[in-house]
Design a protein around this motif. Structure first.
Motif, PDB file in Angstrom:
ATOM      1  N   VAL A  22      49.286  24.900  39.785  1.00  0.00           N
ATOM      2  CA  VAL A  22      48.059  25.803  39.859  1.00  0.00           C
ATOM      3  C   VAL A  22      47.044  25.421  40.880  1.00  0.00           C
ATOM      4  CG1 VAL A  22      46.423  27.268  38.459  1.00  0.00           C
ATOM      5  CG2 VAL A  22      48.617  26.656  37.551  1.00  0.00           C
ATOM      6  N   THR A  23      46.778  26.064  41.703  1.00  0.00           N
ATOM      7  CA  THR A  23      45.617  25.647  42.629  1.00  0.00           C
ATOM      8  C   THR A  23      44.252  26.457  42.568  1.00  0.00           C
ATOM      9  OG1 THR A  23      47.296  25.175  44.551  1.00  0.00           O
ATOM     10  CG2 THR A  23      45.327  25.665  45.246  1.00  0.00           C
ATOM     11  N   LEU A  24      43.284  25.728  42.202  1.00  0.00           N
ATOM     12  CA  LEU A  24      42.165  26.539  41.964  1.00  0.00           C
ATOM     13  C   LEU A  24      41.342  26.794  43.327  1.00  0.00           C
ATOM     14  CD1 LEU A  24      40.811  24.633  38.719  1.00  0.00           C
ATOM     15  CD2 LEU A  24      42.013  26.878  38.937  1.00  0.00           C
ATOM     16  N   GLN A  25      40.566  27.742  43.498  1.00  0.00           N
ATOM     17  CA  GLN A  25      39.992  28.005  44.645  1.00  0.00           C
ATOM     18  C   GLN A  25      38.851  28.532  44.261  1.00  0.00           C
ATOM     19  OE1 GLN A  25      42.070  30.939  47.339  1.00  0.00           O
ATOM     20  NE2 GLN A  25      40.876  30.120  48.962  1.00  0.00           N
ATOM     21  N   GLY A  26      37.570  28.338  44.867  1.00  0.00           N
ATOM     22  CA  GLY A  26      36.268  29.216  44.961  1.00  0.00           C
ATOM     23  C   GLY A  26      36.196  30.312  45.601  1.00  0.00           C
ATOM     24  N   PRO A  27      35.643  31.324  45.345  1.00  0.00           N
ATOM     25  CA  PRO A  27      35.650  32.769  45.999  1.00  0.00           C
ATOM     26  C   PRO A  27      35.539  32.671  47.678  1.00  0.00           C
ATOM     27  CG  PRO A  27      33.576  32.458  44.878  1.00  0.00           C
ATOM     28  CD  PRO A  27      34.442  31.054  44.505  1.00  0.00           C
ATOM     29  N   VAL A  28      36.263  33.352  48.392  1.00  0.00           N
ATOM     30  CA  VAL A  28      36.082  33.230  49.862  1.00  0.00           C
ATOM     31  C   VAL A  28      36.137  34.923  50.222  1.00  0.00           C
ATOM     32  CG1 VAL A  28      37.307  32.969  51.856  1.00  0.00           C
ATOM     33  CG2 VAL A  28      37.166  31.318  50.413  1.00  0.00           C
ATOM     34  N   PHE A  29      34.992  35.694  50.815  1.00  0.00           N
ATOM     35  CA  PHE A  29      35.123  36.935  51.271  1.00  0.00           C
ATOM     36  C   PHE A  29      36.314  37.270  52.051  1.00  0.00           C
ATOM     37  CE2 PHE A  29      30.443  36.483  49.989  1.00  0.00           C
ATOM     38  CZ  PHE A  29      30.451  37.540  49.087  1.00  0.00           C
ATOM     39  N   ILE A  30      37.059  38.567  51.739  1.00  0.00           N
ATOM     40  CA  ILE A  30      37.860  39.080  52.773  1.00  0.00           C
ATOM     41  C   ILE A  30      37.225  40.264  53.272  1.00  0.00           C
ATOM     42  CG2 ILE A  30      40.017  40.584  52.548  1.00  0.00           C
ATOM     43  CD1 ILE A  30      40.833  38.925  49.979  1.00  0.00           C
ATOM     44  N   ARG A  31      36.312  40.985  52.426  1.00  0.00           N
ATOM     45  CA  ARG A  31      35.583  41.938  53.093  1.00  0.00           C
ATOM     46  C   ARG A  31      34.132  42.046  52.802  1.00  0.00           C
ATOM     47  NH1 ARG A  31      37.736  47.954  52.316  1.00  0.00           N
ATOM     48  NH2 ARG A  31      37.755  47.461  49.995  1.00  0.00           N
ATOM     49  N   GLU A  32      33.214  42.434  53.556  1.00  0.00           N
ATOM     50  CA  GLU A  32      31.780  42.102  53.202  1.00  0.00           C
ATOM     51  C   GLU A  32      31.080  43.671  53.472  1.00  0.00           C
ATOM     52  OE1 GLU A  32      29.654  38.460  54.137  1.00  0.00           O
ATOM     53  OE2 GLU A  32      31.503  37.909  55.130  1.00  0.00           O
ATOM     54  N   LEU A  49      29.590  50.646  49.349  1.00  0.00           N
ATOM     55  CA  LEU A  49      29.385  49.480  50.004  1.00  0.00           C
ATOM     56  C   LEU A  49      30.488  48.566  49.727  1.00  0.00           C
ATOM     57  CD1 LEU A  49      25.543  49.197  49.554  1.00  0.00           C
ATOM     58  CD2 LEU A  49      26.685  49.827  51.483  1.00  0.00           C
ATOM     59  N   ASN A  50      31.296  48.241  50.985  1.00  0.00           N
ATOM     60  CA  ASN A  50      32.560  47.201  50.472  1.00  0.00           C
ATOM     61  C   ASN A  50      32.095  45.888  50.129  1.00  0.00           C
ATOM     62  OD1 ASN A  50      34.124  49.559  50.904  1.00  0.00           O
ATOM     63  ND2 ASN A  50      34.032  49.130  53.007  1.00  0.00           N
ATOM     64  N   CYS A  51      32.823  45.208  49.348  1.00  0.00           N
ATOM     65  CA  CYS A  51      32.885  43.792  48.950  1.00  0.00           C
ATOM     66  C   CYS A  51      34.196  43.321  48.275  1.00  0.00           C
ATOM     67  CB  CYS A  51      31.623  43.581  47.986  1.00  0.00           C
ATOM     68  SG  CYS A  51      31.378  41.660  47.898  1.00  0.00           S
ATOM     69  N   GLU A  52      34.796  42.478  48.781  1.00  0.00           N
ATOM     70  CA  GLU A  52      35.999  42.069  48.196  1.00  0.00           C
ATOM     71  C   GLU A  52      36.175  40.474  48.476  1.00  0.00           C
ATOM     72  OE1 GLU A  52      41.125  42.796  48.241  1.00  0.00           O
ATOM     73  OE2 GLU A  52      39.600  43.838  49.596  1.00  0.00           O
ATOM     74  N   ALA A  53      36.727  39.712  47.391  1.00  0.00           N
ATOM     75  CA  ALA A  53      36.746  38.383  47.605  1.00  0.00           C
ATOM     76  C   ALA A  53      38.079  37.729  46.931  1.00  0.00           C
ATOM     77  CB  ALA A  53      35.785  37.385  47.082  1.00  0.00           C
ATOM     78  N   LYS A  54      38.644  36.937  47.525  1.00  0.00           N
ATOM     79  CA  LYS A  54      39.938  36.136  46.938  1.00  0.00           C
ATOM     80  C   LYS A  54      39.577  34.828  46.243  1.00  0.00           C
ATOM     81  CE  LYS A  54      41.497  33.800  50.931  1.00  0.00           C
ATOM     82  NZ  LYS A  54      42.683  33.390  52.051  1.00  0.00           N
ATOM     83  N   ASN A  56      40.638  31.725  42.705  1.00  0.00           N
ATOM     84  CA  ASN A  56      41.547  31.358  41.538  1.00  0.00           C
ATOM     85  C   ASN A  56      40.616  30.606  40.605  1.00  0.00           C
ATOM     86  OD1 ASN A  56      43.354  31.496  39.632  1.00  0.00           O
ATOM     87  ND2 ASN A  56      44.730  30.011  40.953  1.00  0.00           N
ATOM     88  N   PRO A  57      40.092  31.270  39.686  1.00  0.00           N
ATOM     89  CA  PRO A  57      40.175  32.303  39.055  1.00  0.00           C
ATOM     90  C   PRO A  57      39.621  33.550  39.801  1.00  0.00           C
ATOM     91  CG  PRO A  57      39.263  30.794  37.671  1.00  0.00           C
ATOM     92  CD  PRO A  57      39.206  30.178  38.824  1.00  0.00           C
ATOM     93  N   SER A  58      40.153  34.749  39.524  1.00  0.00           N
ATOM     94  CA  SER A  58      39.553  36.037  40.161  1.00  0.00           C
ATOM     95  C   SER A  58      38.040  35.860  40.185  1.00  0.00           C
ATOM     96  CB  SER A  58      40.416  37.194  39.896  1.00  0.00           C
ATOM     97  OG  SER A  58      41.733  37.193  39.914  1.00  0.00           O
ATOM     98  N   PRO A  59      37.514  36.415  41.459  1.00  0.00           N
ATOM     99  CA  PRO A  59      35.985  36.482  41.188  1.00  0.00           C
ATOM    100  C   PRO A  59      35.398  37.616  40.491  1.00  0.00           C
ATOM    101  CG  PRO A  59      36.757  35.993  43.293  1.00  0.00           C
ATOM    102  CD  PRO A  59      38.181  36.453  42.466  1.00  0.00           C
ATOM    103  N   HIS A  60      34.325  37.612  39.805  1.00  0.00           N
ATOM    104  CA  HIS A  60      33.550  38.524  39.522  1.00  0.00           C
ATOM    105  C   HIS A  60      32.544  38.984  40.388  1.00  0.00           C
ATOM    106  CE1 HIS A  60      32.005  35.260  37.194  1.00  0.00           C
ATOM    107  NE2 HIS A  60      30.966  35.977  37.333  1.00  0.00           N
TER     108      HIS A  60
END
Length: 970
Positions: A22-32, A49-54, A56-60
C-alpha cells in the motif's frame, strides 16, 4: 500493520511497516477551479467550480469564498459534487468573489489556485431624451454614448436614422471601443440625422439601444479649415501583459480630414505582426512581448498642421515556474533544503503553506528568496507543502509532500548478495545498504571475527567494506551489522576466490580476399570452478550466429571459442573482439580483418563536353575495397546497340589515378549513355550508374546506302532499289537520298531527291524508256548539314517487254496411266525484249495450257489459238489512314493511295461500301479518287469500308469505320 511508539529526546516517534504494497500519498490536484463569468439573465440556475485531487487515502474537500469557509450544510445554496462546488441560484451580490478549494487526507492538505466568479449583466439605458447637437458644416463633432450600468466587456456601434443602417467607419468617422463615443472628423450635409448608440455585452450577447441624438447643421456659415485636434488617444502609461493582444486607439477632428499615422519614438520599425485597422485609427499588437514595450506616437496631420499623442506601453508578466518543488522523503534528524523559483515582471515574491495554512517561521524553519530550509527534521514536519510565487498581476502554486520517516535498519528491500566471487589479487567490495531512518551505523565480521580497518581492509563511513589484493585466505562468510537508535539488523554473504582467466591463443590481424575462409582463434586457461562464456563482437556489435550462420560458426572445444568465417565478403572487413567471461572476471582480445575485393562502382559520371564524334567524361573514384584501382574502362549504350559496349578512348589505357577521358569514334546525332568500370588486381568491379543521356552533334552523313540494284517494273519504268541507311548512321536531322541515273554510255546524270529516310526504292517513269535498257545508277545521302558520299555505280535494266505470242503446235501424248508428254513449238524471241525465263504447263480440265512466263505478265493460249491475258491478283494492301470529317449534313472521307506490287493488278479506282446501323446490305459508291463524300443520316451510325478496284477484282478491305450518329442538323 506493525506499529510501535518510542521516545527519543523527549519526542515520541511511531515506527510502522505496511502489511502489503500500500502506497500512501498526500492529495495532488488533477483539476483546479478557473475564473468564471456567469450571465445574470442565464436560464441556467447554477454555476459549477471544478476541483479534483488524487491521493491515498482519498481526499475530502472544503471551499472558501473571499477567505472564509463556505457552509456546505446550506444545501439550498451549495452542493458538493465530488470535489466540485455547485452554487445554486447564484446571486451577484452574494456570490461574487474569490473561491479556493481545499483537498485533505491523513497526510496533509493542499489549497487550489484562486478562481474569480463574476456576474455579467447589462442594464437598459435611461429613457431620457438626448439634446440636439448643432454644428457647422466642416466642423468636427463627438456624440457621446454613456453606457448604462454593466459588468463584463462591451462592444459599441451606432445606428444612423433607422435600423439596420449602421454608421460605417472610415477616415472621417470612428467609433471608440473604449468609450463608445462616435467621432466625426468633419461634418458634411449627408451626416444630418438621428444617431443611436448600440451597446452589446460580449458575454451575454444582450444588446441595448440608447435614445437617439439628433444632429443638425447650423445656418450661420461653414466652418473654415483648421489643424487636427486629437480627441481619442491612449493613456500616457498602459501596462500590457505578456502574450496579450494590445489595441491602441487614436482619432482626430479636423478640416481637411486628418491622416492618422503611427510610429515608435525610438525609431525602431514595427514588427510584421503589428496591424493597422479602422483606417489607421487602431494599432493592434498581438502576442505582446517585452520587445514590444516602449513609447508609441500617434500623428494626426492635415494641410493646416499636425498634432501628436504619445503613450508608453509597459510590459508585465504573471509569475511562471522555473523550478517547482518535488516530493521529498527524509529521515528524522536530517536537514531539508527545498527551493522553488519563478520568473515574472515585476519579480515575484514567495510564501509557503503547510497543509493549507501559512508556514510558521521559527528557529528550525527559515525562508530565504523562495527557498525553505528545515533543520533537524522530526515526524511532525511531515505534510503537504505549497510554494506560492506572486506579483501584482497574479500568483501560482507548486505542491509537494514531505515524508519524515523513523525506522530501524531493514535489509528486506536491499539484502546482500548470497555469494561473491572474485579472482586472486583483485579488490573486492561488500555493500551494506539497509533501509534505516536515521542512517544506520555499520560494522563487519568474518565468521566470528570482528573486522577492523587495516593495510588491506577498509571500512568506509557509508558502511562499505573493501579488501584489497584478495588471497585464498580471504574465503569465508562476511556479515554486516547495522544499528541506529530504533534497532538492529544484519545481512551476510559468502566470498569465493578463484584463479584469473587468461587467453592462451588470441586472434591475430589477417589480410584475405573475397571468397576465402578463415579461422580466428580464441583459446583460454581458466579456473575449473568457473563456467566460461565466449562472445564475439564485430565492429562493436554482438555476432548473431543464427542470423549469420551462412558465414559465421563457432568451432573448438570447451576451452576454445574459435570463430570460422566462410566465403568471406567485403562486408566482413573490420574489428573482431573475442570476449571471455566468467562469474568473476572477463578478458578479451581483438584482431583486424582486412578483406580485399574488386573495386566498387565509380561515382558521379558526367559528360563535360560533346562533339559530333567525341565525348569528354569525368568521374569520381569509388571504394577500392582495400586493393588499389589499376585501370578504368568506359562503356556506352545507344538505342541501337545490344546492351553496353566498350568504347575507344583517349588515352587508350586509363590508369587508376586518372578520372577523365575522351570517348572517340562516336556516331553523330546519336543519343548515348556512358558508364565507367574500375579494375584492380582482384578483378573488374561493378559498373557505375549511367551518365545522363546526351546526343552527339550533327555532321554530314558518311555512309551511302548498300545493296543498290533494281530492275523489273512496268513498261517505261526504271526501278532502283537499295537498303536504307540505319538511323544511327544518318548523322543528323533532315536525312534523305539523292538518286542519280543515266543510260549506259551517256555522261550526264539525272538526279532526284527521296526525302524519306526509310524509303528503299525509287521508280522513274518515262515513255522514252526502252524495254530492258541498261542504266548506270548510284544513290547518295544528305542531311541538314550537307551531302554525303554516293554508293558505287551499278548497272540496272529498265522493265522488260512481255511476250506477244503463245506457244504453237501444242501436243499431248499419254505415256502411261499417270504420265502425259506435252510438246510445243518455241516462240520467236529477241533479247532486246527481255530475258525469256521459260514455259509453264498448267493442266486445264482435259486440255493443258502452255504459259510463257517472264517477270510479271504471262501470256497463254489454248489449242484453238485464241489469245488472252493472264489476270494478276488484286492488291493485298488495304486503303490505309482513313480520315473522316462531318459537317451538318455530309461526311467527307479521305484515304491513302493503294500502290500495287509488281505481281499485282494496277489500281483503277476505289469502292466505298457503306450502310447505316439499321441496314444489313451494303451500298456501293465507285470513285477514281482517294476521297468520297456521303450524305450523313440522322440518328443512325454510318458503317464504312473502302476497297481498291482492279482488273483482277476488288482488293483487301480496310477496317470498318463507324461514324457516330448526330441527333440534329440544327
Amino acid at each position: 500493520m506493525f506499529l510501535k511508539f518510542i521516545s527519543l529526546n523527549g519526542i515520541f516517534f511511531s515506527l510502522y511497516r505496511p502489511t502489503g504494497d500500500v502506497t500512501l500519498q498526500g492529495p495532488v490536484f488533477i483539476r483546479e477551479p478557473s475564473n468564471s463569468i456567469f450571465p445574470v439573465d442565464s436560464e441556467e440556475k447554477k454555476v459549477t467550480l471544478n476541483c479534483e485531487a488524487k491521493g491515498n487515502p482519498s481526499p475530502h474537500y472544503r471551499w472558501q469564498l473571499n477567505g472564509s469557509d463556505i457552509d456546505l450544510s446550506m444545501e439550498y445554496r451549495y452542493k458538493l459534487n465530488g470535489g466540485n462546488l455547485v452554487v445554486i441560484n447564484p446571486n451577484r451580490n452574494r456570490d461574487t468573489g474569490i473561491y479556493q478549494c481545499f483537498a485533505s487526507n491523513s497526510l496533509g492538505t493542499v489549497v487550489s489556485k484562486e478562481a474569480k466568479l463574476q456576474f455579467a449583466y447589462l442594464e437598459n439605458f435611461k429613457t431620457k431624451m438626448r439634446s440636439t447637437v448643432s454644428v457647422r458644416e466642416g466642423q468636427g463633432v463627438v456624440l457621446l454614448c454613456g453606457p448604462p450600468p454593466h459588468s463584463g466587456e462591451l462592444s459599441y456601434a451606432w445606428i444612423f436614422n433607422e435600423y439596420p443602417s449602421f454608421v460605417q467607419e472610415d477616415r472621417r468617422r470612428f467609433v471608440s471601443q473604449e468609450t463608445g463615443h462616435l467621432y466625426i472628423a468633419k461634418v458634411e450635409p449627408s451626416d444630418v440625422g438621428n444617431y443611436t448608440c448600440v451597446v452589446t455585452s460580449t458575454v451575454t450577447n444582450n444588446r441595448v439601444l440608447g435614445s437617439p441624438t439628433p444632429l443638425v447643421l447650423r445656418t450661420d456659415g461653414v466652418m473654415g479649415e483648421y489643424e487636427p485636434k486629437i480627441e481619442v488617444q491612449f493613456p500616457e502609461t498602459l501596462p500590457a501583459a505578456k502574450g496579450s493582444t494590445v489595441k491602441l486607439e487614436c482619432f482626430a477632428l479636423g478640416n481637411p480630414v486628418p491622416q492618422i499615422n503611427w510610429r515608435r519614438s525610438d525609431g525602431l520599425p514595427f514588427s510584421s505582426k503589428i496591424k493597422m485597422k479602422k483606417s489607421n485609427g487602431m494599432l493592434e499588437i498581438p502576442n505582446f512581448q517585452q520587445e514590444d514595450s516602449g513609447l508609441y506616437e500617434c500623428i494626426a496631420e492635415n494641410s493646416r498642421g499636425k498634432n501628436v499623442a504619445r503613450g508608453r506601453l509597459t510590459y508585465y508578466a504573471k509569475p511562471h515556474w522555473v523550478q517547482m518543488i518535488k516530493d521529498v522523503e527524509a529521515a528524522v534528524e536530517d536537514n531539508l533544503y527545498w527551493e522553488c523559483r519563478a520568473s515574472g515582471k515585476p519579480k515575484p515574491s514567495y510564501r509557503w503553506l503547510k497543509n493549507g495554512d501559512g508556514l510558521v517561521i521559527e528557529e528550525r524553519v527559515q525562508l530565504e528568496n523562495g527557498a525553505l530550509s528545515i533543520s533537524f527534521l522530526n515526524v511532525n514536519d511531515s505534510g503537504m507543502y505549497q510554494c506560492i510565487a506572486e506579483n501584482k498581476h497574479g500568483l501560482i502554486y507548486s505542491s509537494a509532500e514531505l515524508k519524515v520517516v523513523a525506522s530501524a535498519p531493514d535489509f528486506s528491500k536491499n539484502p546482500m548478495k548470497k555469494l561473491i566471487q572474485v579472482q586472486i589479487g583483485s579488490l573486492v567490495i561488500f555493500d551494506c545498504k539497509p533501509k534505516a531512518s536515521p542512517k544506520a551505523h555499520c560494522s563487519w565480521k568474518k565468521g566470528d571475527e570482528v573486522l577492523q580497518s587495516s593495510e588491506r581492509i577498509t571500512i568506509l563511513k557509508d558502511g562499505e567494506l573493501q579488501i584489497a589484493n584478495v588471497t585464498k585466505l580471504d574465503v569465508g562468510t562476511y556479515t554486516c551489522l547495522a544499528e541506529n537508535q530504533f534497532g538492529k539488523a544484519s545481512s551476510s554473504t559468502n566470498l569465493i576466490v578463484t584463479e584469473p582467466t587468461r587467453i592462451t591463443l588470441a586472434p591475430s590481424n589477417m589480410d584475405v580476399s573475397v571468397g576465402e575462409s578463415v579461422i580466428l582463434p580464441c583459446q583460454v586457461q581458466h579456473d575449473p570452478l568457473l563456467d566460461i562464456v565466449f562472445t564475439w563482437y564485430f565492429n562493436g556489435a554482438i555476432t548473431d550466429f543464427k542470423k549469420d550462420g551462412s558465414h559465421f560458426e563457432k568451432v573448438g572445444g570447451s576451452s576454445s571459442g574459435d570463430l570460422m568465417i566462410r566465403n568471406i565478403q567485403l562486408k566482413h572487413s573490420g574489428k573482431y573482439v573475442c570476449m571471455v567471461q566468467t562469474e568473476v572476471d572477463s578478458v578479451s582480445s581483438a584482431a583486424e580483418l582486412i578483406v580485399r575485393g574488386s573495386p566498387g562502382p565509380p561515382e558521379s559520371v558526367k559528360v563535360d563536353e560533346i562533339t559530333d564524334t567525341t565525348a569528354q567524361l569525368s568521374w569520381k573514384e569509388g571504394t577500392d575495397n582495400h586493393s588499389p584501382v589499376t585501370s578504368y574502362v568506359i562503356q556506352a549504350r545507344t538505342p541501337f546497340s545490344v546492351g553496353w559496349q566498350i568504347v575507344t578512348t583517349v588515352p587508350d589505357v586509363i590508369d587508376g589515378k586518372t578520372f577523365t577521358a575522351t570517348v572517340v569514334d562516336l556516331n553523330p546525332w546519336v543519343e548515348y549513355e556512358f558508364r565507367v568500370v574500375a579494375n584492380n588486381k582482384i578483378g573488374g568491379g561493378e559498373p557505375s550508374l549511367p551518365s545522363e543521356k546526351v546526343r552527339t552533334e550533327e555532321a554530314v552523313p558518311e555512309v551511302p546506302p548498300s545493296e543498290v540494284s533494281g530492275g523489273g517494273g512496268s513498261r517505261s519504268e526504271l526501278v532502283i532499289t537499295w537498303d536504307p541507311v540505319p538511323e544511327e548512321l544518318q548523322n543528323g536531322e533532315g536525312f534523305g537520298y539523292v538518286v542519280a541515273f543515266r543510260p549506259l554510255g551517256v555522261t550526264t546524270w539525272i538526279q532526284t531527291v527521296v526525302t524519306s529516310p526509310d524509303t528503299p526504292r525509287y521508280v522513274f517513269r518515262n515513255e522514252s524508256i526502252l524495254s530492258f535498257s541498261p542504266y548506270e545508277v548510284k544513290v547518295g545521302v544528305y542531311n541538314n548539314k550537307g551531302e554525303g558520299p554516293f554508293s558505287p555505280v551499278t548497272t540496272v535494266f529498265s522493265a522488260e517487254e512481255e511476250p506477244t505470242v503463245a506457244p504453237s503446235h501444242v501436243l499431248a501424248n499419254s505415256l502411261s496411266s499417270s504420265i502425259i508428254e506435252v510438246s510445243w513449238d518455241a516462240i520467236p524471241w529477241k533479247m532486246s525484249s527481255g530475258r525469256l525465263l521459260g514455259y509453264e504447263v498448267i493442266p486445264f480440265y482435259t486440255q493443258p495450257l502452255i504459259h510463257v512466263y517472264m517477270y510479271f505478265i504471262i501470256i497463254h493460249a489454248n489449242r484453238f489459238g485464241n489469245k488472252f491475258h493472264f489476270v494478276f491478283p488484286a492488291p493485298s494492301q488495304p486503303p490505309a489512314n482513313i480520315v473522316w470529317n462531318a459537317t451538318e449534313s455530309k461526311v467527307l472521307i479521305n484515304w491513302e493511295q493503294v500502290k500495287a506490287m509488281d505481281n499485282e493488278s494496277e489500281v483503277t479506282g476505289y469502292k466505298v461500301f457503306y450502310r447505316t446501323s439499321s441496314q444489313n446490305n451494303m451500298n456501293i459508291l465507285n470513285t477514281n479518287k482517294t476521297w468520297a463524300e456521303l450524305l450523313l443520316p440522322i440518328n443512325e451510325d454510318y458503317i464504312i469500308e473502302v476497297k481498291a478496284s482492279t482488273d483482277g477484282g476488288d482488293g483487301t478491305s480496310s477496317e470498318q469505320i463507324r461514324i457516330p450518329r448526330i441527333t440534329s442538323m440544327l
